[in-house]
Design a protein around this motif. Structure first.
Motif, short mmCIF file in Angstrom:
data_model
loop_
_atom_site.label_atom_id
_atom_site.label_comp_id
_atom_site.label_asym_id
_atom_site.label_seq_id
_atom_site.Cartn_x
_atom_site.Cartn_y
_atom_site.Cartn_z
N UNK A 168 -26.06 3.84 -13.25
CA UNK A 168 -25.81 2.92 -14.35
C UNK A 168 -25.12 1.66 -13.83
N UNK A 169 -25.02 0.67 -14.69
CA UNK A 169 -24.38 -0.60 -14.35
C UNK A 169 -22.91 -0.37 -14.01
N UNK A 170 -22.48 -0.59 -12.77
CA UNK A 170 -21.07 -0.32 -12.41
C UNK A 170 -20.08 -1.14 -13.22
N UNK A 171 -20.44 -2.35 -13.65
CA UNK A 171 -19.51 -3.15 -14.44
C UNK A 171 -19.23 -2.53 -15.80
N UNK A 172 -20.15 -1.69 -16.28
CA UNK A 172 -19.93 -0.98 -17.54
C UNK A 172 -19.18 0.32 -17.29
N UNK A 173 -19.61 1.05 -16.26
CA UNK A 173 -18.98 2.35 -15.97
C UNK A 173 -17.51 2.19 -15.61
N UNK A 174 -17.22 1.19 -14.77
CA UNK A 174 -15.85 1.01 -14.28
C UNK A 174 -15.20 -0.22 -14.92
N UNK A 175 -15.47 -0.43 -16.21
CA UNK A 175 -14.93 -1.60 -16.91
C UNK A 175 -13.42 -1.54 -17.03
#
Length: 530
Positions: free
Chosen positions: A393-400
């Motif tokens: 998944x989009x890392x910027x969403x997962x690790x927001x």
């Protein structure tokens, strides 16, 4: 009269089972007979080291025979259970005969031939009907039954059920017992008395620690097939067992020794621009293919002229620093087409060796373990391997909640909040060049993005080759911004947009983003009340 015949039949079945148990016990005692010649040679020196070696040998043999005895006990209990079920069936048939005054058809068949022969024929018919020794033609990709991949600790599955976990420890006890039973049956085969008669096998005793990974698949009405891989005598030597459970005790189908040391994998990557992604791909290629594996060839098919000098510079730098020269760079001055690039790369192989092809994309991250699976699950003229990769998944969403995402190696975890099994993708595949050419290759009329891999997949499904479709824990699709070009046809554009939506985040994470304002408003309200 009929009742006396039935009692006599039950007595005969009991004597058959008793005789089988005696044969198994005799085989066990013969297997436990010590080798006096070997023992005398160990004790001839009389030294302490020889005694310790002898004790270690005894302990090893004792552990082996414990596994063997446990397996024999399990088989005896299964035979007793089968006898009980058969007795119950005969009793039910007798009750029907008393009510209707006729002899049931089932009892007539038992009267004609012994029950043991009947069971053997039934097991053999189940084996012949199941997709075990050869592939079965299916009409579309939706009819394929995927495999589950498993180790002693984890199961990697596509049908996640209520938990939605792409990998997990089996929750149901019967599932754990089933997989453990398959591994125990394999160890029984490997450590049985017959293994000592094989002159090519040097390894004396196998243990659960030698088990690497297995594949399992169940066909309703037929049975379950297990493909189990164990460590061999060297790091590149493996023992592969094929077992079949026809909804009854497990039957051994085949046991093969597989030497992967000489199997070269030709990794074919079609590419156009994407310089930074290619640089990241080559970093992983160095670590996995050059430093760890060493039995690979990389073929890059590059479309266009933009950034071609930088691409050459990266390959030249890798060659200078690692002295690895197994590269091929093919230049095509035309519009990008993934199928065209893979087709050209496969046909560009000029050596006489029938090489194993791995069709790969530049945004794929793979491990040395995956390359081993590629070699074990593809066989010329028999099997092609279609692994299901884990899509990030989009890392910027997962690790927001973090200031910046963690390093890439820490992101490559198989969890439901970090990614998903890309079961709708068929682009990454391992197949031998001869099979690819015999099947006709890609549809050359397809250009741009999508569908060419599905058409090739369907060709294999319509052939006699066996398609191994299973999740791979060593194959990852790295997230990147997906752009769907306006000039794509409507069906391809819709497919591209659906893939883009699926790749952003999990259902729960997308819901949290969609309802963020309501969640924050509720949080402020609760703080105000407190």
């Amino acid at each position: 009269m009929f009742k006396r015949w039935l009692l006599a039949l039950l007595a005969r079945v009991g004597l058959i089972v008793l005789g089988l148990g005696c044969c198994l016990a005799l085989a066990y005692f013969l297997a436990c007979k010590p080798d006096s010649t070997r023992h005398s040679s160990l004790w001839s020196g009389g030294s302490t080291a020889s005694k310790e070696r002898y004790q270690a040998l005894l302990q090893e043999r004792e552990d082996s025979h414990k596994h063997y005895v446990n397996s024999l006990n399990k088989q005896i209990s299964e035979l007793k259970e089968a006898l009980g079920e058969r007795t119950q069936q005969l009793q039910e048939a007798l009750d029907k005969a008393k009510v209707k005054g006729i002899l049931p058809q089932g009892l007539e068949s038992l009267k004609k031939r012994p029950a043991q022969t009947d069971l053997k024929e039934f097991f053999r018919s189940q084996l012949n009907q199941a997709e075990v020794l050869s592939g079965v033609k299916v009409s579309s990709e939706y009819e394929v039954i995927p495999y589950d991949a498993f180790t002693l600790q984890r199961v990697y599955q596509l049908e996640t059920g209520l938990t939605k976990h792409p990998e997990e420890r089996p929750v149901r006890k019967d599932r754990r017992d089933e997989l453990n039973g398959a591994v125990e049956s394999a160890l029984h085969v490997l450590n049985g008395p017959l293994q000592h008669t094989d002159p090519s096998r040097r390894k004396t005793t196998f243990s659960p620690a030698d088990f690497i990974q297995g594949l399992s698949r169940s066909e309703r009405g037929r049975g379950t097939v297990y493909e189990l891989v164990f460590k061999g005598d060297s790091p590149r030597d493996f023992t592969q067992l094929l077992l079949f459970r026809p909804f009854a005790p497990v039957l051994k189908v085949r046991s093969d020794r597989v030497d992967t040391s000489r199997i070269l994998v030709n990794i074919i990557v079609p590419l156009s621009k994407r310089l930074d992604t290619f640089r990241q791909f080559m970093t992983n290629f160095r670590r996995v293919c050059i430093q760890q594996d060493g039995r690979v060839h990389l073929t890059v098919v590059y479309f266009g002229r933009d950034q071609i000098h930088q691409i050459k510079a990266i390959i030249d730098q890798t060659t200078r620093e690692t002295r690895f020269r197994s590269f091929t760079l093919i230049l095509l001055n035309e519009e990008f087409s993934r199928g065209r690039g893979l087709e050209v790369g496969a046909r560009a192989w000029k050596r006489t060796q029938n090489v194993l092809l791995f069709f790969c994309d530049v945004d794929i991250h793979f491990t040395a373990e995956f390359l081993t699976s590629c070699r074990l699950n593809a066989e010329p003229g028999k099997k092609v391997y279609y692994p299901v990769l884990f899509s990030q998944y989009n890392p910027s969403v997962i690790y927001s909640n973090l200031t910046q995402p963690p390093p890439l190696q820490q992101q490559l975890v198989i969890e439901k909040e970090s990614g998903f099994w890309r079961d709708f993708g068929f682009g990454m595949t391992c197949q031998y060049r001869s099979d690819f050419l015999n099947i006709g290759g890609f549809d050359r009329r397809i250009t741009g993005w999508g569908l060419e891999d599905v058409h090739l997949y369907r060709k294999y499904l319509h052939s006699k080759l066996m398609v191994i479709r299973a999740p791979s824990r060593g194959l990852f699709h790295l997230w990147h911004e997906k752009k769907c070009a306006d000039q794509l046809p409507q069906d391809k554009f819709t497919m591209c947009m659906q893939t883009k939506a699926l790749s952003e985040a999990s259902h729960g994470q997308l819901g949290a983003l969609l309802f963020r304002q309501q969640i924050e408003a509720h949080s402020k309200l609760q703080k105000g009340k407190s």
